[in-house]
Design a protein around this motif. Structure first.
Motif, PDB file in Angstrom:
ATOM      1  N   ASP A  46      31.129 -60.463 -80.883  1.00  0.00           N
ATOM      2  CA  ASP A  46      30.057 -61.462 -80.875  1.00  0.00           C
ATOM      3  C   ASP A  46      30.534 -62.812 -81.388  1.00  0.00           C
ATOM      4  N   ALA A  47      31.687 -63.273 -80.859  1.00  0.00           N
ATOM      5  CA  ALA A  47      32.261 -64.586 -81.159  1.00  0.00           C
ATOM      6  C   ALA A  47      32.772 -64.712 -82.596  1.00  0.00           C
ATOM      7  N   LEU A  48      32.839 -63.609 -83.340  1.00  0.00           N
ATOM      8  CA  LEU A  48      33.456 -63.609 -84.655  1.00  0.00           C
ATOM      9  C   LEU A  48      34.736 -62.777 -84.611  1.00  0.00           C
ATOM     10  N   ASN A  49      35.710 -63.140 -85.445  1.00  0.00           N
ATOM     11  CA  ASN A  49      37.009 -62.469 -85.475  1.00  0.00           C
ATOM     12  C   ASN A  49      37.131 -61.626 -86.738  1.00  0.00           C
ATOM     13  N   TYR A  50      37.798 -60.464 -86.603  1.00  0.00           N
ATOM     14  CA  TYR A  50      37.946 -59.540 -87.721  1.00  0.00           C
ATOM     15  C   TYR A  50      39.362 -58.993 -87.782  1.00  0.00           C
ATOM     16  N   ARG A  51      39.849 -58.792 -89.004  1.00  0.00           N
ATOM     17  CA  ARG A  51      41.092 -58.047 -89.207  1.00  0.00           C
ATOM     18  C   ARG A  51      40.892 -57.115 -90.399  1.00  0.00           C
ATOM     19  N   LEU A  52      41.109 -55.830 -90.153  1.00  0.00           N
ATOM     20  CA  LEU A  52      40.950 -54.787 -91.164  1.00  0.00           C
ATOM     21  C   LEU A  52      42.336 -54.295 -91.533  1.00  0.00           C
ATOM     22  N   GLU A  53      42.729 -54.498 -92.778  1.00  0.00           N
ATOM     23  CA  GLU A  53      44.083 -54.183 -93.226  1.00  0.00           C
ATOM     24  C   GLU A  53      44.062 -53.112 -94.303  1.00  0.00           C
ATOM     25  N   GLY A  54      45.123 -52.288 -94.318  1.00  0.00           N
ATOM     26  CA  GLY A  54      45.306 -51.335 -95.405  1.00  0.00           C
ATOM     27  C   GLY A  54      44.824 -49.934 -95.117  1.00  0.00           C
ATOM     28  N   VAL A  55      44.272 -49.693 -93.921  1.00  0.00           N
ATOM     29  CA  VAL A  55      43.873 -48.344 -93.523  1.00  0.00           C
ATOM     30  C   VAL A  55      45.080 -47.685 -92.849  1.00  0.00           C
ATOM     31  N   LYS A  56      45.359 -46.436 -93.150  1.00  0.00           N
ATOM     32  CA  LYS A  56      46.630 -45.825 -92.767  1.00  0.00           C
ATOM     33  C   LYS A  56      46.753 -45.507 -91.286  1.00  0.00           C
ATOM     34  N   THR A  57      45.655 -45.130 -90.632  1.00  0.00           N
ATOM     35  CA  THR A  57      45.749 -44.704 -89.236  1.00  0.00           C
ATOM     36  C   THR A  57      44.840 -45.547 -88.351  1.00  0.00           C
ATOM     37  N   LYS A  58      45.218 -45.619 -87.073  1.00  0.00           N
ATOM     38  CA  LYS A  58      44.402 -46.358 -86.104  1.00  0.00           C
ATOM     39  C   LYS A  58      43.019 -45.730 -85.977  1.00  0.00           C
ATOM     40  N   GLU A  59      42.958 -44.405 -85.924  1.00  0.00           N
ATOM     41  CA  GLU A  59      41.682 -43.723 -85.737  1.00  0.00           C
ATOM     42  C   GLU A  59      40.716 -44.015 -86.882  1.00  0.00           C
ATOM     43  N   GLU A  60      41.228 -44.008 -88.112  1.00  0.00           N
ATOM     44  CA  GLU A  60      40.371 -44.290 -89.257  1.00  0.00           C
ATOM     45  C   GLU A  60      39.943 -45.754 -89.269  1.00  0.00           C
ATOM     46  N   ALA A  61      40.852 -46.647 -88.902  1.00  0.00           N
ATOM     47  CA  ALA A  61      40.512 -48.074 -88.853  1.00  0.00           C
ATOM     48  C   ALA A  61      39.428 -48.342 -87.819  1.00  0.00           C
ATOM     49  N   VAL A  62      39.531 -47.711 -86.651  1.00  0.00           N
ATOM     50  CA  VAL A  62      38.515 -47.893 -85.611  1.00  0.00           C
ATOM     51  C   VAL A  62      37.175 -47.348 -86.082  1.00  0.00           C
ATOM     52  N   ARG A  63      37.201 -46.218 -86.768  1.00  0.00           N
ATOM     53  CA  ARG A  63      35.960 -45.632 -87.282  1.00  0.00           C
ATOM     54  C   ARG A  63      35.283 -46.573 -88.268  1.00  0.00           C
ATOM     55  N   ILE A  64      36.060 -47.156 -89.162  1.00  0.00           N
ATOM     56  CA  ILE A  64      35.495 -48.082 -90.148  1.00  0.00           C
ATOM     57  C   ILE A  64      34.971 -49.338 -89.447  1.00  0.00           C
ATOM     58  N   ALA A  65      35.756 -49.877 -88.519  1.00  0.00           N
ATOM     59  CA  ALA A  65      35.342 -51.087 -87.813  1.00  0.00           C
ATOM     60  C   ALA A  65      34.049 -50.879 -87.038  1.00  0.00           C
ATOM     61  N   ALA A  66      33.892 -49.701 -86.467  1.00  0.00           N
ATOM     62  CA  ALA A  66      32.689 -49.414 -85.686  1.00  0.00           C
ATOM     63  C   ALA A  66      31.432 -49.334 -86.537  1.00  0.00           C
ATOM     64  N   SER A  67      31.619 -49.210 -87.871  1.00  0.00           N
ATOM     65  CA  SER A  67      30.459 -49.117 -88.765  1.00  0.00           C
ATOM     66  C   SER A  67      30.021 -50.480 -89.290  1.00  0.00           C
ATOM     67  N   LEU A  76      39.042 -56.641 -95.531  1.00  0.00           N
ATOM     68  CA  LEU A  76      38.501 -57.096 -94.255  1.00  0.00           C
ATOM     69  C   LEU A  76      38.381 -58.611 -94.305  1.00  0.00           C
ATOM     70  N   ASP A  77      39.066 -59.283 -93.362  1.00  0.00           N
ATOM     71  CA  ASP A  77      38.931 -60.726 -93.200  1.00  0.00           C
ATOM     72  C   ASP A  77      38.061 -60.982 -91.979  1.00  0.00           C
ATOM     73  N   GLN A  78      37.135 -61.918 -92.100  1.00  0.00           N
ATOM     74  CA  GLN A  78      36.278 -62.279 -90.973  1.00  0.00           C
ATOM     75  C   GLN A  78      36.112 -63.793 -90.938  1.00  0.00           C
ATOM     76  N   PHE A  79      36.113 -64.322 -89.709  1.00  0.00           N
ATOM     77  CA  PHE A  79      36.054 -65.769 -89.565  1.00  0.00           C
ATOM     78  C   PHE A  79      35.534 -66.120 -88.181  1.00  0.00           C
ATOM     79  N   ASP A  80      34.839 -67.244 -88.133  1.00  0.00           N
ATOM     80  CA  ASP A  80      34.335 -67.757 -86.875  1.00  0.00           C
ATOM     81  C   ASP A  80      35.519 -68.209 -86.037  1.00  0.00           C
ATOM     82  N   GLY A  81      35.367 -68.122 -84.712  1.00  0.00           N
ATOM     83  CA  GLY A  81      36.519 -68.522 -83.916  1.00  0.00           C
ATOM     84  C   GLY A  81      36.286 -68.536 -82.431  1.00  0.00           C
TER      85      GLY A  81
END
Length: 260
Positions: free
Chosen positions: A237-258, A173-178
């Protein structure tokens, strides 16, 4: 004392946004009509390119002022409409060099898969930190997805600009102000990015492997980094995120929502 209306700066913001978008010229009449209709609706709704307008709930604890949220609502509407309409037309896909800058990432979509990056380069000044070092070097609030637990390793790059967290199996997970100013760029071809949402937040799922690079803040120098895996990108909330390496969109969204 004079006060500024919420949309006093909207014209300037949209003119600046024009520099971020590359669209076919001249646009077909039906495209112009669709953009006009979406913009008229955007004062009360944020459009979903795949399914039409959807209501955008107000986040009661968001630190972004109401006036700023109102302006960005319209700007976001313009960006989403343009990428949806442009990517849906053959002449649009052929003409695009850059489609948009979203969540601090510049998406460059072409008609054919881009050449893969065969080497790996770290982010500028990337180094491993502990919790004390993280608090000392980074000015924005760093969050960890509850669904993943504590990361195995955390790094800070470019003098506190980017925080990267790593888990087993190549998940990061990469996160950065932006804002709209890009930090990273992605060169994309088929399969196309897929629009989705992380709770109330707009997001894009990039399903295939693709070249990832870094844009230097000082002079815009492009630094090829590596061949990235499937990635979910979103802004929260004015921060940027990229979640890489999760196999499916549904699983990535679930992780991001947590995200805590």
């Amino acid at each position: 004392m004079n006060s500024r209306e919420p949309f006093d700066d909207l014209e300037a913001e949209l003119l600046a946004l024009g520099d971020l978008l590359d669209v076919p010229s001249p646009p077909p009449s039906d495209v112009a009509a669709a953009v006009r209709a979406r913009l008229e609706a955007s004062q009360g709704e944020v459009p979903d390119p795949a399914h039409g307008p959807v209501s955008g709930p107000v986040r009661p604890h968001s630190p972004v002022p109401r006036r700023r949220r109102a302006r960005w609502k319209v700007v976001t509407a313009v960006v989403l409409v343009v990428i949806a309409i442009t990517a849906a037309t053959p002449q649009g896909r052929a003409a695009v060099v850059r489609i948009l800058r979203f969540a601090g990432i510049e998406l460059r979509i072409g008609d054919a898969p881009p050449r893969a990056v065969t080497s790996a380069t770290p982010l500028p000044y990337e180094h491993t930190v502990d919790q004390d070092g993280l608090k000392a070097e980074v000015k924005f609030q760093v969050r960890t997805p509850k669904a993943l637990g504590e990361p195995e390793r955390t790094t800070v790059s470019d003098r506190g600009r980017v925080v990267s967290m790593f888990w087993p199996g190549g998940v990061r997970l990469d996160q950065f102000d932006g804002g709209l100013d890009p930090v990273l760029f992605k060169k994309l071809g088929p399969p196309w990015p897929d629009y989705t949402k992380v709770g109330p937040y707009q997001a894009w799922w990039i399903p295939g492997a693709h070249p990832l690079g870094y844009l230097s803040r000082q002079d815009g120098t492009e630094i090829p980094l590596r061949q990235a895996g499937p990635t979910l990108i979103w802004q929260q909330d004015a921060l940027n995120y990229r979640l890489e390496g999760v196999k499916t969109k549904e699983e990535a969204v679930r992780i991001a929502a947590s995200l805590g």
